[in-house]
Design a protein around this motif. Structure first.
Motif, PDB file in Angstrom:
ATOM      1  N   ASN A   1      34.974  25.948  33.771  1.00  0.00           N
ATOM      2  CA  ASN A   1      35.546  27.075  32.940  1.00  0.00           C
ATOM      3  C   ASN A   1      34.986  28.256  33.359  1.00  0.00           C
ATOM      4  N   HIS A   2      35.797  29.151  34.380  1.00  0.00           N
ATOM      5  CA  HIS A   2      35.105  30.454  34.721  1.00  0.00           C
ATOM      6  C   HIS A   2      35.713  31.462  34.045  1.00  0.00           C
ATOM      7  N   SER A   3      36.074  31.848  32.907  1.00  0.00           N
ATOM      8  CA  SER A   3      36.678  32.596  31.957  1.00  0.00           C
ATOM      9  C   SER A   3      35.818  33.889  31.527  1.00  0.00           C
ATOM     10  N   ARG A   4      34.608  33.461  31.605  1.00  0.00           N
ATOM     11  CA  ARG A   4      33.794  34.650  30.632  1.00  0.00           C
ATOM     12  C   ARG A   4      32.912  35.269  31.611  1.00  0.00           C
ATOM     13  N   THR A   5      33.005  36.723  31.445  1.00  0.00           N
ATOM     14  CA  THR A   5      32.099  37.650  32.153  1.00  0.00           C
ATOM     15  C   THR A   5      31.463  38.518  31.091  1.00  0.00           C
ATOM     16  N   TRP A   6      30.100  38.701  31.232  1.00  0.00           N
ATOM     17  CA  TRP A   6      29.524  39.596  30.242  1.00  0.00           C
ATOM     18  C   TRP A   6      29.440  40.787  31.103  1.00  0.00           C
TER      19      TRP A   6
ATOM     20  N   HIS B   1      37.184  38.062  28.752  1.00  0.00           N
ATOM     21  CA  HIS B   1      37.549  36.735  28.715  1.00  0.00           C
ATOM     22  C   HIS B   1      38.998  36.733  29.386  1.00  0.00           C
ATOM     23  N   ARG B   2      39.114  35.693  30.158  1.00  0.00           N
ATOM     24  CA  ARG B   2      40.427  35.753  31.310  1.00  0.00           C
ATOM     25  C   ARG B   2      41.088  34.231  31.178  1.00  0.00           C
ATOM     26  N   HIS B   3      42.219  34.071  31.607  1.00  0.00           N
ATOM     27  CA  HIS B   3      42.893  32.804  31.672  1.00  0.00           C
ATOM     28  C   HIS B   3      42.684  32.384  33.090  1.00  0.00           C
ATOM     29  N   LYS B   4      43.050  31.375  33.544  1.00  0.00           N
ATOM     30  CA  LYS B   4      42.962  30.789  34.848  1.00  0.00           C
ATOM     31  C   LYS B   4      43.896  31.484  35.794  1.00  0.00           C
ATOM     32  N   ASP B   5      45.044  32.071  35.480  1.00  0.00           N
ATOM     33  CA  ASP B   5      45.906  33.144  36.216  1.00  0.00           C
ATOM     34  C   ASP B   5      45.473  34.560  36.173  1.00  0.00           C
ATOM     35  N   GLY B   6      44.236  34.664  35.715  1.00  0.00           N
ATOM     36  CA  GLY B   6      43.502  36.158  35.768  1.00  0.00           C
ATOM     37  C   GLY B   6      43.856  37.110  34.561  1.00  0.00           C
ATOM     38  N   SER B   7      44.983  36.597  33.673  1.00  0.00           N
ATOM     39  CA  SER B   7      45.501  37.539  32.612  1.00  0.00           C
ATOM     40  C   SER B   7      44.292  37.671  31.738  1.00  0.00           C
ATOM     41  N   HIS B   8      44.393  38.622  30.984  1.00  0.00           N
ATOM     42  CA  HIS B   8      43.173  38.610  29.806  1.00  0.00           C
ATOM     43  C   HIS B   8      43.680  37.405  28.559  1.00  0.00           C
ATOM     44  N   ASP B   9      42.692  37.258  28.034  1.00  0.00           N
ATOM     45  CA  ASP B   9      42.756  36.227  26.785  1.00  0.00           C
ATOM     46  C   ASP B   9      43.094  37.467  25.531  1.00  0.00           C
ATOM     47  N   GLU B  10      43.858  36.547  24.684  1.00  0.00           N
ATOM     48  CA  GLU B  10      43.841  37.548  23.522  1.00  0.00           C
ATOM     49  C   GLU B  10      42.664  38.147  22.746  1.00  0.00           C
TER      50      GLU B  10
END
Length: 198
Positions: free
Chosen positions: A86-91, A106-115
């Motif tokens: 899971n590579h979704s998180r960046t501080w 927080h991102r989804h695998k396609d690069g879009s933003h998580d809700e």
């Protein structure tokens, strides 16, 4: 009346053509600078971590835990937090002129933003050269409330940086989560986090 009008017009023309000799400084205090600079000194390196507190236990943190101090400027640090595949998180730690901000991108695998993304907090005091606390900011509180996570409104995130260890900690009433990273043994660099590019 005419004199006042002419004077106002001249002032407005002068203001329009006035040049700022140098930009206003981005002010900061010594404890914030020291904390920021210690993290910045790790730029380009990745480190393995382990969960040392997870009360009550929450799912989603299985697998290797890696932090990567990936991108650094004089005002911003981007630190992806990888959990297994899971590579979704960046501080994102930013100097704001009134302290330090911590955001969770927080991102989804396609690069879009998580809700639920870009939540975090801002320092409200000097902290220490090695430790800073980030109580939830207003944007985050409203985001948590809107997404049915009202318990997170009381979140405070803490980061500790010492020569041998970096710690990421979340605390609120009834919840504590802490990961310690070993800074003495850099590890292989992880993949690019979702939504980012080299």
């Amino acid at each position: 009346m005419k004199i006042a009008f002419v004077a106002a017009s001249l002032l407005s023309i002068f203001a329009a053509h006035a040049n700022i000799v140098q930009p206003a400084p981005l002010v900061s205090i010594a404890t914030h600078d020291s904390f920021f600079n210690q993290l910045k000194a790790l730029c380009g390196k990745a480190f393995a971590g382990k969960t040392v507190v997870d009360t009550p236990a929450a799912p989603g943190f299985d697998g290797a835990l890696i932090m990567h101090v990936r991108r650094c400027t004089d005002t911003e640090l981007q630190i992806p937090f990888h959990v297994g595949d899971n590579h979704s998180r960046t501080w994102i730690i930013t100097k704001t002129g009134s302290g330090l901000s911590l955001k969770h991108d927080h991102r989804h695998k396609d690069g879009s933003h998580d809700e639920q993304t870009m939540y975090g907090g801002h320092t409200v005091d000097a902290g220490w050269p090695n430790v800073q606390s980030f109580p939830a900011d207003q944007y985050s509180k409203e985001l948590f409330a809107a997404n049915g996570s009202a318990q997170s409104i009381g979140n405070t995130w803490q980061m500790y940086v010492y020569p041998e260890q970096f710690t990421y900690r979340l605390v609120r009433e009834g919840r504590e989560f802490r990961v310690d990273f070993d800074l003495t043994q850099p590890v292989s660099l992880p993949p690019v986090p979702w939504g980012y590019a080299d």
